[in-house]
Motif scaffolding. Structure first.
Motif, mmCIF file in Angstrom:
data_model
loop_
_atom_site.group_PDB
_atom_site.id
_atom_site.type_symbol
_atom_site.label_atom_id
_atom_site.label_comp_id
_atom_site.label_asym_id
_atom_site.label_seq_id
_atom_site.Cartn_x
_atom_site.Cartn_y
_atom_site.Cartn_z
ATOM 1 N N GLN A 186 36.760 42.110 68.607
ATOM 2 C CA GLN A 186 37.580 42.999 69.426
ATOM 3 C C GLN A 186 38.808 43.375 68.618
ATOM 4 N N PHE A 187 39.043 44.677 68.514
ATOM 5 C CA PHE A 187 40.182 45.193 67.771
ATOM 6 C C PHE A 187 41.094 45.964 68.709
ATOM 7 N N GLU A 188 42.391 45.844 68.471
ATOM 8 C CA GLU A 188 43.360 46.665 69.197
ATOM 9 C C GLU A 188 43.742 47.796 68.254
ATOM 10 N N VAL A 189 43.332 49.016 68.613
ATOM 11 C CA VAL A 189 43.503 50.168 67.733
ATOM 12 C C VAL A 189 44.338 51.237 68.431
ATOM 13 N N VAL A 190 45.313 51.790 67.709
ATOM 14 C CA VAL A 190 46.149 52.846 68.264
ATOM 15 C C VAL A 190 45.340 54.148 68.291
ATOM 16 N N MET A 191 45.002 54.595 69.501
ATOM 17 C CA MET A 191 44.249 55.836 69.686
ATOM 18 C C MET A 191 44.963 56.645 70.766
ATOM 19 N N THR A 192 45.327 57.877 70.446
ATOM 20 C CA THR A 192 46.115 58.674 71.385
ATOM 21 C C THR A 192 45.302 59.704 72.159
ATOM 22 N N CYS A 193 44.067 59.954 71.714
ATOM 23 C CA CYS A 193 43.264 60.970 72.398
ATOM 24 C C CYS A 193 41.778 60.693 72.179
ATOM 25 N N SER A 194 40.944 61.467 72.851
ATOM 26 C CA SER A 194 39.497 61.270 72.702
ATOM 27 C C SER A 194 39.038 61.572 71.276
ATOM 28 N N GLY A 195 39.773 62.424 70.573
ATOM 29 C CA GLY A 195 39.443 62.691 69.172
ATOM 30 C C GLY A 195 39.571 61.437 68.329
ATOM 31 N N CYS A 196 40.601 60.643 68.637
ATOM 32 C CA CYS A 196 40.809 59.381 67.922
ATOM 33 C C CYS A 196 39.655 58.413 68.180
ATOM 34 N N SER A 197 39.327 58.244 69.454
ATOM 35 C CA SER A 197 38.263 57.304 69.782
ATOM 36 C C SER A 197 36.923 57.797 69.254
ATOM 37 N N ASN A 198 36.714 59.112 69.237
ATOM 38 C CA ASN A 198 35.479 59.670 68.690
ATOM 39 C C ASN A 198 35.374 59.428 67.191
ATOM 40 N N ALA A 199 36.492 59.487 66.485
ATOM 41 C CA ALA A 199 36.500 59.239 65.042
ATOM 42 C C ALA A 199 36.095 57.796 64.753
ATOM 43 N N VAL A 200 36.614 56.867 65.549
ATOM 44 C CA VAL A 200 36.270 55.458 65.385
ATOM 45 C C VAL A 200 34.791 55.243 65.721
ATOM 46 N N GLN A 201 34.345 55.855 66.808
ATOM 47 C CA GLN A 201 32.941 55.751 67.220
ATOM 48 C C GLN A 201 32.012 56.249 66.113
ATOM 49 N N LYS A 202 32.360 57.394 65.546
ATOM 50 C CA LYS A 202 31.527 57.993 64.498
ATOM 51 C C LYS A 202 31.471 57.097 63.258
ATOM 52 N N ALA A 203 32.613 56.555 62.864
ATOM 53 C CA ALA A 203 32.672 55.689 61.688
ATOM 54 C C ALA A 203 31.827 54.433 61.887
ATOM 55 N N LEU A 204 31.946 53.823 63.069
ATOM 56 C CA LEU A 204 31.196 52.599 63.335
ATOM 57 C C LEU A 204 29.704 52.877 63.491
ATOM 58 N N SER A 205 29.364 54.037 64.018
ATOM 59 C CA SER A 205 27.956 54.398 64.184
ATOM 60 C C SER A 205 27.234 54.482 62.844
ATOM 61 N N ARG A 206 27.989 54.787 61.794
ATOM 62 C CA ARG A 206 27.382 54.877 60.461
ATOM 63 C C ARG A 206 26.940 53.506 59.949
ATOM 64 N N LEU A 207 27.443 52.448 60.555
ATOM 65 C CA LEU A 207 27.079 51.089 60.132
ATOM 66 C C LEU A 207 25.803 50.580 60.817
ATOM 67 N N GLU A 208 25.290 51.342 61.780
ATOM 68 C CA GLU A 208 24.075 50.905 62.458
ATOM 69 C C GLU A 208 22.941 50.802 61.444
ATOM 70 N N PRO A 209 22.008 49.871 61.561
ATOM 71 C CA PRO A 209 21.807 48.946 62.692
ATOM 72 C C PRO A 209 22.578 47.632 62.575
ATOM 73 N N ASP A 210 23.524 47.539 61.612
ATOM 74 C CA ASP A 210 24.278 46.292 61.444
ATOM 75 C C ASP A 210 25.346 46.099 62.504
ATOM 76 N N VAL A 211 25.593 47.136 63.294
ATOM 77 C CA VAL A 211 26.504 47.029 64.427
ATOM 78 C C VAL A 211 25.773 47.484 65.684
ATOM 79 N N SER A 212 26.196 46.957 66.818
ATOM 80 C CA SER A 212 25.609 47.366 68.094
ATOM 81 C C SER A 212 26.642 47.173 69.190
ATOM 82 N N ASN A 213 26.327 47.689 70.360
ATOM 83 C CA ASN A 213 27.207 47.538 71.525
ATOM 84 C C ASN A 213 28.636 47.972 71.226
ATOM 85 N N ILE A 214 28.780 49.152 70.650
ATOM 86 C CA ILE A 214 30.115 49.684 70.371
ATOM 87 C C ILE A 214 30.724 50.146 71.692
#
Length: 74
Positions: free
Chosen positions: A9-37
């Motif tokens: 669990q990370f506490e990340v400064v995100m001010t808008c949906s664009g921020c959270s989408n950027a994090v989502q996209k970056a982590l999605s690139r690590l699949e299948p080594d990551v899940s349940n984002i």
């Protein structure tokens, strides 16, 4: 996915949906080594299950340019 997945669990400064989408996209690139984002813009948290080391996931989030205030293994 192996049985050695960790929950981070990370506490990340995100001010808008664009921020959270950027994090989502970056982590999605690590699949299948990551899940349940699970990203909460309201709580400013990123929850993830991964077989990757904590530092690898942390660096991937940092590369989005977002400030990571804290992180922990649950």
């Amino acid at each position: 996915m192996s049985n050695s997945a960790q929950h981070y669990q990370f506490e990340v400064v995100m001010t808008c949906s664009g921020c959270s989408n950027a994090v989502q996209k970056a982590l999605s690139r690590l699949e299948p080594d990551v899940s349940n984002i699970n990203i909460s813009l309201e709580k400013q948290t990123v929850d993830i299950d991964s077989v990757l080391p904590y530092d690898v996931v942390l660096e991937k989030i940092k590369k989005t340019g977002k400030e990571v205030k804290s992180g922990k293994t649950i």
